[in-house]
Design a protein around this motif. Sequence first.
Motif, PDB file in Angstrom:
ATOM      1  N   CYS A  46       0.856  -1.164  -0.077  1.00 24.33           N
ATOM      2  CA  CYS A  46       0.084   0.147   0.124  1.00 24.33           C
ATOM      3  C   CYS A  46       0.930   1.256   0.083  1.00 24.33           C
ATOM      4  O   CYS A  46       2.073   1.150   0.168  1.00 24.33           O
ATOM      5  CB  CYS A  46      -0.786  -0.104   1.125  1.00 24.33           C
ATOM      6  N   ALA A  84      -4.778  -7.093   4.891  1.00 21.13           N
ATOM      7  CA  ALA A  84      -5.065  -5.765   5.071  1.00 21.13           C
ATOM      8  C   ALA A  84      -4.248  -5.370   6.172  1.00 21.13           C
ATOM      9  O   ALA A  84      -3.795  -5.901   7.188  1.00 21.13           O
ATOM     10  CB  ALA A  84      -6.502  -5.484   5.523  1.00 21.13           C
ATOM     11  N   ALA A 120      -8.624   5.621   3.082  1.00 19.77           N
ATOM     12  CA  ALA A 120      -8.849   4.255   3.539  1.00 19.77           C
ATOM     13  C   ALA A 120      -9.883   3.595   2.860  1.00 19.77           C
ATOM     14  O   ALA A 120     -10.859   4.299   2.535  1.00 19.77           O
ATOM     15  CB  ALA A 120      -8.992   4.456   5.245  1.00 19.77           C
ATOM     16  N   ASP A 121      -9.610   2.324   3.006  1.00 15.85           N
ATOM     17  CA  ASP A 121     -10.865   1.321   2.578  1.00 15.85           C
ATOM     18  C   ASP A 121     -12.118   1.423   3.445  1.00 15.85           C
ATOM     19  O   ASP A 121     -13.163   1.144   2.939  1.00 15.85           O
ATOM     20  CB  ASP A 121     -10.406   0.004   2.307  1.00 15.85           C
ATOM     21  N   SER A 122     -11.631   1.808   4.694  1.00 12.38           N
ATOM     22  CA  SER A 122     -12.851   1.758   5.840  1.00 12.38           C
ATOM     23  C   SER A 122     -12.158   2.572   6.956  1.00 12.38           C
ATOM     24  O   SER A 122     -10.700   2.514   7.164  1.00 12.38           O
ATOM     25  CB  SER A 122     -13.388   0.474   6.262  1.00 12.38           C
ATOM     26  N   VAL A 139      -6.556  -0.328   5.253  1.00 15.66           N
ATOM     27  CA  VAL A 139      -5.972  -0.275   4.139  1.00 15.66           C
ATOM     28  C   VAL A 139      -6.062  -1.724   3.516  1.00 15.66           C
ATOM     29  O   VAL A 139      -5.249  -2.548   3.877  1.00 15.66           O
ATOM     30  CB  VAL A 139      -4.891   0.392   3.840  1.00 15.66           C
ATOM     31  N   ALA A 140      -6.848  -2.131   2.675  1.00 11.87           N
ATOM     32  CA  ALA A 140      -7.016  -3.424   1.872  1.00 11.87           C
ATOM     33  C   ALA A 140      -5.696  -3.751   1.171  1.00 11.87           C
ATOM     34  O   ALA A 140      -5.082  -2.788   0.719  1.00 11.87           O
ATOM     35  CB  ALA A 140      -8.049  -3.606   1.339  1.00 11.87           C
ATOM     36  N   ASP A 141      -5.548  -5.134   0.676  1.00  9.80           N
ATOM     37  CA  ASP A 141      -4.460  -5.398  -0.036  1.00  9.80           C
ATOM     38  C   ASP A 141      -3.192  -5.079   0.195  1.00  9.80           C
ATOM     39  O   ASP A 141      -2.472  -4.611  -0.873  1.00  9.80           O
ATOM     40  CB  ASP A 141      -4.948  -5.195  -1.473  1.00  9.80           C
ATOM     41  N   THR A 142      -2.752  -4.941   1.308  1.00  9.86           N
ATOM     42  CA  THR A 142      -1.427  -4.637   1.926  1.00  9.86           C
ATOM     43  C   THR A 142      -0.460  -5.543   1.506  1.00  9.86           C
ATOM     44  O   THR A 142       0.656  -5.135   1.353  1.00  9.86           O
ATOM     45  CB  THR A 142      -1.344  -3.931   3.126  1.00  9.86           C
TER      46      THR A 142
END
Length: 145
Positions: A46, A84, A120-122, A139-142
Amino acid sequence: MTYTIDRHTGEDAPRLGAMILQPEPGSVPRARRWFRTFIAPYDPACSVDDCVLMISELVTNAIRYGTSERPWQVRVEWFREGTALRVEVHNPGFPANVRLRHPDADDAHGRGLLLVDSLADSWHSGPSHFGGTVVSFVVADTWPA
């Protein structure tokens, strides 16, 4: 290594790092430097710059809005949840006081959570298990699966 329970999967989420900061303006650049140093060995995919910006905003808010009659500190922790990254910022403030604002263009403050919301993703806010408030972002897909 410390673990927490991942709210989404119910599995252990390893804590990758933590820092304790004094509630003073100099803690914001210190948080940026420390996070960059301590996250580097984990080789996240990320944007570390985006994470540092979000941490800066949340630590600033924690310092500005934290309140206690006794001496207090800001606690920052980051965890791996599957692929994440979750970062938490804790302070002794009141969870109900955390809110997303939409400031006017000429307002000097009020954009911290808006930045977190856009990068952020959430994100989440609520009561901290340390007492007070926690604001976190994911943060997704880290990391690869």
